[in-house]
Design a protein around this motif. Structure first.
Motif, PDB file in Angstrom:
ATOM      1  N   GLU A  80      15.059 -27.288   6.862  1.00  0.00           N
ATOM      2  CA  GLU A  80      15.996 -28.380   7.146  1.00  0.00           C
ATOM      3  C   GLU A  80      16.233 -29.235   5.898  1.00  0.00           C
ATOM      4  N   GLN A  82      16.221 -28.135   2.889  1.00  0.00           N
ATOM      5  CA  GLN A  82      17.123 -27.301   2.086  1.00  0.00           C
ATOM      6  C   GLN A  82      18.550 -27.401   2.628  1.00  0.00           C
ATOM      7  N   ARG A  83      18.692 -27.269   3.939  1.00  0.00           N
ATOM      8  CA  ARG A  83      20.007 -27.331   4.561  1.00  0.00           C
ATOM      9  C   ARG A  83      20.692 -28.670   4.300  1.00  0.00           C
ATOM     10  N   ARG A  84      19.912 -29.745   4.278  1.00  0.00           N
ATOM     11  CA  ARG A  84      20.456 -31.095   4.081  1.00  0.00           C
ATOM     12  C   ARG A  84      20.532 -31.476   2.605  1.00  0.00           C
ATOM     13  N   GLU A  85      20.212 -30.531   1.738  1.00  0.00           N
ATOM     14  CA  GLU A  85      20.305 -30.693   0.286  1.00  0.00           C
ATOM     15  C   GLU A  85      19.381 -31.767  -0.268  1.00  0.00           C
ATOM     16  N   VAL A  86      18.186 -31.851   0.286  1.00  0.00           N
ATOM     17  CA  VAL A  86      17.137 -32.736  -0.232  1.00  0.00           C
ATOM     18  C   VAL A  86      15.829 -31.940  -0.384  1.00  0.00           C
ATOM     19  N   ALA A  87      15.976 -30.727  -0.905  1.00  0.00           N
ATOM     20  CA  ALA A  87      14.821 -29.832  -1.018  1.00  0.00           C
ATOM     21  C   ALA A  87      13.731 -30.398  -1.920  1.00  0.00           C
TER      22      ALA A  87
END
Length: 138
Positions: A80, A82-87
């Motif tokens: 999640e 990664q999906r929200r671009e805060v990996a």
């Protein structure tokens, strides 16, 4: 000259079905006493953790596990993120962590793993240094 950098913001969380909360409450108090802002929640789904982390603009996520499921749940949290671009948001795991769960947790990206008996000073310093690194202050 006093330190003017922002206080670390930490999200601590555990599953809503996990009734064991003494350890996470103790860590929350230790982090607060070390001048960190702490958000403490129970979650239903791993996605809830990321939603709150983003809403609260936290620097580190700490997840407590006392009843198992740590590998699968942590992998879902990372997916999640990664999906929200805060990996890059650091995740710390603690609690009843079995030795054979450590390698897959590290492979998922967990920055620190604290099993029972970890010195509180180490826990606090880990959250502080991860927060500073995330904010580019290290």
């Amino acid at each position: 000259m006093p330190d003017t950098s922002p206080q670390p913001r930490i999200l601590l969380t555990k599953s809503f079905i996990d009734s064991h909360d003494r350890a996470i409450a103790t860590i929350a108090l230790a982090l607060r006493d070390a001048a960190m802002e702490v958000v403490l929640i129970d979650y239903e789904q791993p996605e809830d953790v990321v939603n709150v982390a983003l809403q609260e603009d936290v620097d580190v996520i700490g997840v407590s596990f006392m009843s198992g499921g740590q590998v699968e749940t942590t992998q879902k949290i990372f997916a999640e993120l990664q999906r929200r671009e805060v990996a890059g948001l650091p995740v710390v795991v603690g609690g009843t962590i079995r030795p054979f769960d450590v390698p897959p947790l590290e492979a998922a990206g967990v920055k620190a793993i604290f099993r029972g008996g970890a010195p509180m000073a180490d826990v606090v310093e880990s959250f502080r240094s991860l927060s500073r690194a995330y904010r580019g202050l290290a």
